[in-house]
Design a protein around this motif. Structure first.
Motif, PDB file in Angstrom:
ATOM      1  N   THR A  74     -66.648  39.367 -22.760  1.00 27.87           N
ATOM      2  CA  THR A  74     -65.260  39.702 -21.931  1.00 27.87           C
ATOM      3  C   THR A  74     -65.406  40.941 -20.865  1.00 27.87           C
ATOM      4  N   GLU A  75     -66.370  41.861 -21.263  1.00 28.30           N
ATOM      5  CA  GLU A  75     -66.249  42.851 -20.483  1.00 28.30           C
ATOM      6  C   GLU A  75     -67.296  42.624 -19.334  1.00 28.30           C
ATOM      7  N   GLN A  76     -68.571  42.310 -19.772  1.00 24.61           N
ATOM      8  CA  GLN A  76     -69.447  41.908 -18.760  1.00 24.61           C
ATOM      9  C   GLN A  76     -69.022  40.714 -17.628  1.00 24.61           C
ATOM     10  N   THR A  77     -68.378  39.691 -18.067  1.00 28.01           N
ATOM     11  CA  THR A  77     -67.771  38.889 -17.121  1.00 28.01           C
ATOM     12  C   THR A  77     -66.658  39.510 -16.030  1.00 28.01           C
ATOM     13  N   LEU A  78     -65.734  40.308 -16.869  1.00 27.88           N
ATOM     14  CA  LEU A  78     -64.590  41.020 -15.823  1.00 27.88           C
ATOM     15  C   LEU A  78     -65.466  41.894 -14.964  1.00 27.88           C
ATOM     16  N   MET A  79     -66.255  42.591 -15.352  1.00 22.48           N
ATOM     17  CA  MET A  79     -66.993  43.529 -14.496  1.00 22.48           C
ATOM     18  C   MET A  79     -68.017  43.046 -13.349  1.00 22.48           C
ATOM     19  N   GLN A  80     -68.379  41.646 -13.677  1.00 21.78           N
ATOM     20  CA  GLN A  80     -69.190  41.036 -12.588  1.00 21.78           C
ATOM     21  C   GLN A  80     -68.102  40.613 -11.438  1.00 21.78           C
ATOM     22  N   LEU A 109     -56.560  44.419 -20.953  1.00 18.95           N
ATOM     23  CA  LEU A 109     -57.470  43.287 -21.626  1.00 18.95           C
ATOM     24  C   LEU A 109     -58.319  43.876 -22.460  1.00 18.95           C
ATOM     25  N   LYS A 110     -58.452  43.350 -23.944  1.00 18.37           N
ATOM     26  CA  LYS A 110     -59.162  43.903 -24.766  1.00 18.37           C
ATOM     27  C   LYS A 110     -60.612  43.282 -24.692  1.00 18.37           C
ATOM     28  N   VAL A 111     -61.745  44.205 -24.801  1.00 15.06           N
ATOM     29  CA  VAL A 111     -62.942  43.741 -24.597  1.00 15.06           C
ATOM     30  C   VAL A 111     -63.567  43.913 -25.979  1.00 15.06           C
ATOM     31  N   GLU A 112     -64.908  43.418 -26.167  1.00 16.04           N
ATOM     32  CA  GLU A 112     -65.661  43.271 -27.402  1.00 16.04           C
ATOM     33  C   GLU A 112     -65.393  44.514 -28.373  1.00 16.04           C
ATOM     34  N   SER A 113     -65.680  45.616 -27.685  1.00 14.54           N
ATOM     35  CA  SER A 113     -65.452  47.101 -28.395  1.00 14.54           C
ATOM     36  C   SER A 113     -64.122  47.155 -29.058  1.00 14.54           C
ATOM     37  N   GLY A 114     -63.108  46.310 -28.749  1.00  9.05           N
ATOM     38  CA  GLY A 114     -61.844  46.679 -29.176  1.00  9.05           C
ATOM     39  C   GLY A 114     -61.022  47.566 -27.976  1.00  9.05           C
ATOM     40  N   GLN A 115     -61.661  47.950 -27.385  1.00 10.83           N
ATOM     41  CA  GLN A 115     -61.047  49.000 -26.139  1.00 10.83           C
ATOM     42  C   GLN A 115     -60.368  48.103 -25.092  1.00 10.83           C
TER      43      GLN A 115
END
Length: 136
Positions: A74-80, A109-115
């Motif tokens: 999630t985080e990598q995708t949204l950041m790209q 939007l919750k990312v893998e770390s839960g943040q």
């Protein structure tokens, strides 16, 4: 209720986290079919009509989880997508539709770390749609 208590109540309410809006993968699909399919293909497999003109082939978006050990990145995708992490194939962020991902109000939007990461509702919907493509 006294004026002071009303002000305190409003101030406390303003400090509470915003209610998470449920992302809508159907709205994300509509966004994808308008702005992304030309490069990534209608199915998200990276086979759009513009793909052959790019110096770097667009990735198969249906295998993001597989390529990340079974977890959707999630985080990598949204950041790209939103330009926080530049894409060489795009010369940086995604300039063609970046303005369409901007919003006056962001949603968590919750990312893998839960943040939670604040993103536009459109980006949350698009991420939800990309998650729905995994394993197809």
């Amino acid at each position: 209720m006294s004026m002071g208590l009303r002000v305190l109540t409003v101030a406390l309410a303003a400090t509470l986290p915003a209610q998470a809006q449920e992302a809508d993968p159907r709205a994300g699909r509509d966004f994808f079919q308008t702005y992304c399919w030309q490069c990534h293909g209608k199915s998200g497999a990276g086979t759009g009509p513009m793909a052959e003109m790019l110096a770097i082939a667009p990735p198969d978006l249906t295998t993001l989880s597989d390529r990340n050990g079974g977890t959707f990145p999630t985080e990598q995708t949204l950041m790209q997508i939103d330009g926080r992490s530049p894409l060489l194939a795009h010369g940086g962020d995604m300039p063609i539709f970046g303005a369409f991902l901007e919003a006056d109000q962001n949603v968590p939007l919750k990312v893998e770390s839960g943040q939670p990461v604040l993103v536009s509702p459109e980006l949350a919907n698009l991420i939800s749609y990309l998650q729905s493509l995994q394993g197809e």
